[in-house]
Design an enzyme around this catalytic site. Sequence first.
Site, PDB file in Angstrom:
ATOM      1  N   SER A 282       5.230   0.047 -13.047  1.00  0.00           N
ATOM      2  CA  SER A 282       6.610  -0.067 -13.517  1.00  0.00           C
ATOM      3  C   SER A 282       7.589   0.254 -12.395  1.00  0.00           C
ATOM      4  CB  SER A 282       6.844   0.880 -14.693  1.00  0.00           C
ATOM      5  OG  SER A 282       7.083   2.174 -14.194  1.00  0.00           O
ATOM      6  N   LYS A 283       8.846   0.013 -12.693  1.00  0.00           N
ATOM      7  CA  LYS A 283       9.887   0.255 -11.695  1.00  0.00           C
ATOM      8  C   LYS A 283       9.948   1.730 -11.324  1.00  0.00           C
ATOM      9  CE  LYS A 283      12.813  -3.676 -12.517  1.00  0.00           C
ATOM     10  NZ  LYS A 283      14.150  -4.208 -12.519  1.00  0.00           N
ATOM     11  N   ARG A 284       9.530   2.582 -12.238  1.00  0.00           N
ATOM     12  CA  ARG A 284       9.628   4.018 -11.974  1.00  0.00           C
ATOM     13  C   ARG A 284       8.427   4.571 -11.212  1.00  0.00           C
ATOM     14  NH1 ARG A 284      11.124   4.754 -17.404  1.00  0.00           N
ATOM     15  NH2 ARG A 284      13.060   3.612 -17.293  1.00  0.00           N
ATOM     16  N   ASP A 285       7.341   3.815 -11.187  1.00  0.00           N
ATOM     17  CA  ASP A 285       6.121   4.341 -10.562  1.00  0.00           C
ATOM     18  C   ASP A 285       6.296   4.670  -9.095  1.00  0.00           C
ATOM     19  OD1 ASP A 285       4.493   4.465 -12.745  1.00  0.00           O
ATOM     20  OD2 ASP A 285       3.908   2.367 -12.597  1.00  0.00           O
TER      21      ASP A 285
ATOM     22  N   PRO B  28      17.189  -4.351  -9.130  1.00  0.00           N
ATOM     23  CA  PRO B  28      16.466  -4.848  -7.946  1.00  0.00           C
ATOM     24  C   PRO B  28      15.208  -5.591  -8.365  1.00  0.00           C
ATOM     25  CG  PRO B  28      16.076  -2.504  -8.255  1.00  0.00           C
ATOM     26  CD  PRO B  28      17.109  -2.895  -9.271  1.00  0.00           C
TER      27      PRO B  28
END
Length: 515
Positions: free
Chosen positions: A266-269, A17
């Site tokens: 980041s994408k995980r944040d 995404p």
Amino acid sequence: MTEREVRVRFAPSPTGPLHIGGVRTALYNYLLARKLGGKMLLRIEDTDQNRFVPGAEEYILEALAWCGIVIDEGQGVGGPHGPYKQSERKPMYKQYADQLIADGHAYYAFDTAEELDAMRARLQAAKVPNPQYNSITRAQMRNSLTLPEDEVKALLDGGAQYVIRLKVPRKEEVRFQDLIRGWVVVHSSAIDDKVLMKSDGMPTYHLANIVDDHLMEISHVIRGEEWLPSAPLHVLLYRYLGWEKTMPQFAHLPLLLKPDGTGKLSKRDGDRLGFPVFPLEWHGTDADTGEATISRGYREDGYLPEALVNFLAFLGWNPGTQQEIFSMDELIQAFSIERVSKSPAKFDQNKVKWFNEHYLRAKSNAELAPYLLDALHEHAIVGSQEKAEQIVGVMKERVSFPKDFWQEAKYFFQAPTEYDEAVVSKKWNAPVATALTAYAEALPGAPEVSAEGLKTLFNDTMAAQGLKPGQVLQALRVAVTGAAAGPDLFETLVILGVSEVAERLRGAVATLHTA
Ligand code: GLU
């Protein structure tokens, strides 16, 4: 000389995404294109087939459309420079790699993975901090610069596996002017002999990106700071391909940092910090466990696209005035690359919520009513447009997201079954219950069903009971809505209607015990 047409491009890789950092990059490209009367292109950079994720391209198109970022030319739209997906352009790149070889700026390298590992291990053992294939190490490797010509020919004719690498000069300063950072000077010894063509015949990002930007006549390359280290290599490619005169201008956007400023967002944040980092919800799979995952999206969380756009515009740019609220058209008018900052921008989840509240409240009751009507429909409750408009009208100053309308306003459709305990214990007592019963009796005969009329009736009834309105108001609210706080109380009663209010008051008196 005629001025060069402004042509910018957003060039995402469909590896998952689109992160909101990517949306900001697309937005700045779009704003500049519109501001300068140019064109906005969309190119899909999918040369790395190993990282291809199904659905990612569709996601990118949908996310841009949702944000109101309109593509003039490119993937999904078409145009004179197509195809706009690099995997479909595969046959176009080889000739440029061949040209670089013919001109002595690139070479064939036949090294196997094991040979490359051995080289790195050797250099690490010799305490070289960052082992690279470069002007020094290439001399010990198996490539067309070290092998005799006939052997190279034999290898090529025999179908040996090879890559094509750029021959980066040993001692040269590479300089270019970045529109945001000013002059960037990098010594060529810091650049390695990057692979341009892979053994499967696919170009790498670097070659494909430069060839396409040239063929698509791109005037400005606006992209994230993470691409700054690649830019000197790109400058060399433009030079060696003879395209330096029409090389695009570079602008590398500042990084987006986590809310506490400790490192890149980041994408995980998003999952960790509890806010979306993607424009739209994404259904993916966990790379480690293979389990299905859902990542939150701004759209599904109830953000309006104009709020996200306004917020993202300010992550790295400001207009130099106090004005914070900008529609897309206003952003186009106000935007300039000169006002983009080089310092990183901290993500602020309260600010994006603030923008959302603003844009939500700016909408008319008629525009907001459908949010409530949809929720009613889901709960199998029939509600009229007129009543929904009245409710969102009194509620909109109190909500941040469309879904809040139902959460905060369900008591307009359902009599309370629970009553705020704190208010009950403090404010509910026998005289109050008696006074509210008297109000319930008076309500059907109210001379005027308006907020003012019901308030006057309330004040008069309380006076007759020997109570001050202030002693009963909170109990009235809790009895009717169950909640301790809400919009204007007498407006609320008007929307509910006098007989419903009377009934709820009787219900509360019957339910709540008095001391
Ligand atoms: N494909 C690169 C990306 O995914 C594009 C970088 C560029 O704009 O040159 O961000």
